[in-house]
Scaffold this active site. Structure first.
Site, short mmCIF file in Angstrom:
data_model
loop_
_atom_site.label_atom_id
_atom_site.label_comp_id
_atom_site.label_asym_id
_atom_site.label_seq_id
_atom_site.Cartn_x
_atom_site.Cartn_y
_atom_site.Cartn_z
CB THR A 100 -0.93 -0.01 1.24
OG1 THR A 100 -1.73 -1.19 1.18
CG2 THR A 100 -1.80 1.22 1.31
CG ASN A 181 -5.73 -8.06 -5.83
OD1 ASN A 181 -5.62 -7.38 -6.85
ND2 ASN A 181 -6.60 -7.79 -4.88
CD GLN A 211 -1.46 -10.92 -4.67
OE1 GLN A 211 -0.95 -12.05 -4.66
NE2 GLN A 211 -2.13 -10.46 -3.63
N GLY A 234 6.16 -7.61 1.24
CA GLY A 234 6.81 -8.77 1.86
C GLY A 234 5.85 -9.91 2.15
CG HIS A 235 1.63 -9.38 3.69
ND1 HIS A 235 0.36 -9.88 3.68
CD2 HIS A 235 1.53 -8.13 3.19
CE1 HIS A 235 -0.49 -8.96 3.22
NE2 HIS A 235 0.21 -7.89 2.91
CB THR A 271 14.17 4.46 12.65
OG1 THR A 271 14.55 5.72 13.20
CG2 THR A 271 15.21 3.40 13.01
CB CYS A 362 -8.80 -5.10 2.36
SG CYS A 362 -7.91 -5.17 0.84
C1 LIG Z 1 -2.12 -6.24 -5.88
C2 LIG Z 1 -1.95 -5.71 -4.50
N1 LIG Z 1 -1.46 -4.49 -4.31
C3 LIG Z 1 -1.27 -3.98 -3.09
C4 LIG Z 1 -1.59 -4.68 -1.96
C5 LIG Z 1 -1.36 -4.08 -0.63
O1 LIG Z 1 -0.20 -4.62 -0.03
P1 LIG Z 1 0.01 -4.53 1.55
O2 LIG Z 1 -0.97 -5.46 2.17
O3 LIG Z 1 1.43 -4.97 1.74
O4 LIG Z 1 -0.19 -3.12 1.95
C6 LIG Z 1 -2.13 -5.98 -2.10
C7 LIG Z 1 -2.54 -6.75 -0.91
O5 LIG Z 1 -3.48 -7.52 -0.97
C8 LIG Z 1 -2.29 -6.50 -3.40
O6 LIG Z 1 -2.80 -7.72 -3.59
#
Ligand SMILES: Cc1ncc(COP(=O)(O)O)c(C=O)c1O
Length: 418
Positions: A100, A181, A211, A234-235, A271, A362
């Site tokens: 994000t 996604n 993704q 990262g996640h 930081t 989300c």
């Molecule tokens: C295509 C895409 N962009 C951005 C994001 C947002 O990433 P983050 O959860 O690391 O803020 C996601 C998370 O689902 C995503 O699938």
């Protein structure tokens, strides 16, 4: 038995995994996790790499003393690992708090200058972006940027003719995601960037590769050499939540989103999250290994996904895949079951130990149908009957077989009560 792969430091890159089907995770959790696009588990080797930076190796990378220098060195090693994954230079990698932030930094960071200078500027993006891009674009629109939201075709692909028609002399930035996604559909970013630069070399091109990273090869020096900005999280690649990066091509000027210290070459004050950055570096090493040294992994993942998809299509009458199946991330399928309310199906599956999803994480829980599927021309009812299944590198054939028993039975039960 093959030896586990060892990194240059001699530390195990992959945890030793049992040869039978159940992974360590599933033995513990007994759950089938088919929601890797929402988040991936942090690999044990990634945890192992980051742990010392909470304890004996802690220090502020901006401090001049030895503890600071050591953490600075760790941050820079991680930057080199991310750069190696992207085939770019280390100084082109800006660490952030996730996808994000990277998306917001790319869009607002580029367009803020035009707002400050009261110069007209036009942004081209798409209707199928993640909300991190869509809502950033909408916020910029309210502040005076002209925005075009390209519609995809019915397969979820952005057609380059639509892009060509949208280009204007005022176009300053194009932001089109790499892998979606929700559907996994991959956009022709290399081609989009070539078209943009041929129209006007000053147009900047951003892609949200959140993704795609770790699933597809990302070559900023090859296919993507006309791409100026690229977001990672990262996640989605086996590192912790709250970590990420933005590739910023040398020479591209960005306004920072926040003000403070001079970290990240004045592009991202604050930081550094050292353990998180170290984790992202190690996850990038693993992703590069997985993509390069171990080319069969990609087809293994795709073949598991295909087995799941084909099995569901065969077992469930009235089922259809949403989106193009040729240009698609290897781990994702988005499938709709006529007459089914996907939210009820998700609850039923959750109770039987399967984690799946209904659009973006989300949005889960929201009653609104997916904006991605609606943009592709599905009706709200069709969108509401669609399920996203996304596999991880840890998904096993055993889990796919179990899912192929559970999902058709759950759909049949829901249909019988309806
Ligand atoms: C295509 C895409 N962009 C951005 C994001 C947002 O990433 P983050 O959860 O690391 O803020 C996601 C998370 O689902 C995503 O699938």
């Amino acid at each position: 038995m093959t030896q586990p792969h060892r990194g240059m430091s001699g530390v195990r890159l992959f945890p030793q995994r049992p040869h039978h089907h159940d992974t360590l995770y599933n033995q513990k959790m007994q759950r089938i996790y088919l929601d890797a696009n929402a988040t991936t588990p942090v690999l044990p080797a990634v945890v192992e790499a980051m742990l010392p930076y909470f304890t004996e190796s802690s220090g502020n990378p901006s401090s001049a003393h030895l503890s600071g220098q050591r953490t600075r060195a760790a941050v820079e090693r991680a930057r080199t690992a991310v750069a190696a994954l992207l085939h770019c230079t280390a100084k082109e990698v800006v660490f952030s708090s996730g996808g994000t932030e990277s998306d917001n930094l790319a869009l607002t960071g580029v367009l803020q200058t035009y707002l400050d200078n009261h110069e007209p500027a036009h942004l081209i993006t798409t209707q199928i972006e993640h909300h991190a891009v869509l809502y950033a674009a909408e916020a910029l629109e309210k502040r005076g940027i002209r925005v075009t939201y390209l519609a995809p075709n019915c397969e979820g692909l952005i057609e380059t003719a639509a892009l060509e028609a949208a280009l204007t002399p005022e176009t300053k930035l194009i932001s089109v995601m790499l892998a979606n996604n929700e559907t996994g559909v991959i956009q022709p970013i290399g081609k989009i960037a070539r078209i943009a630069k041929a129209f006007n070399p000053a147009i900047l091109v951003h892609t949200d590769a959140v993704q795609a990273a770790g699933k597809l090869s990302l070559d900023m020096d090859g296919e993507f050499k006309n791409v100026d900005l690229l977001s990672l999280s990262g996640h989605k690649m086996y590192a912790p939540q709250g970590t990420g990066a933005l590739f910023v091509r040398s020479g591209v000027q960005l306004m920072p989103l926040q003000y403070g210290g001079p970290q990240e070459r004045q592009r991202r004050a604050g930081t550094e999250n050292v353990p998180g950055i170290v984790a992202l570096g190690r996850a990038s090493e693993l992703a590069a290994y997985w993509l390069n040294a171990n080319a069969s992994s990609f087809s293994h993942l795709a073949s598991l996904r295909d087995r799941l998809e084909q099995g569901l299509l065969a077992a469930i009458p009235g089922s259809h895949i949403n989106g193009n199946t040729t240009y698609r991330a290897p781990n994702t399928t988005n499938i709709r079951f006529a007459g089914i309310d996907a939210e009820s199906l998700l609850i039923a599956l959750d109770m039987q130990g399967i984690a799946a999803s209904f659009g973006a994480a989300c949005q889960s829980g929201a009653t609104e149908p997916s904006h991605v599927l609606l943009a592709m021309g599905l009706t709200p009812t069709e969108a509401r009957s669609s399920l996203r299944l996304s596999l991880s590198r840890l998904t096993t054939p055993y889990e796919i077989d179990r899912a192929l028993q559970i999902i058709p039975a759950a759909v049949a039960r829901l249909r019988s009560v309806a």
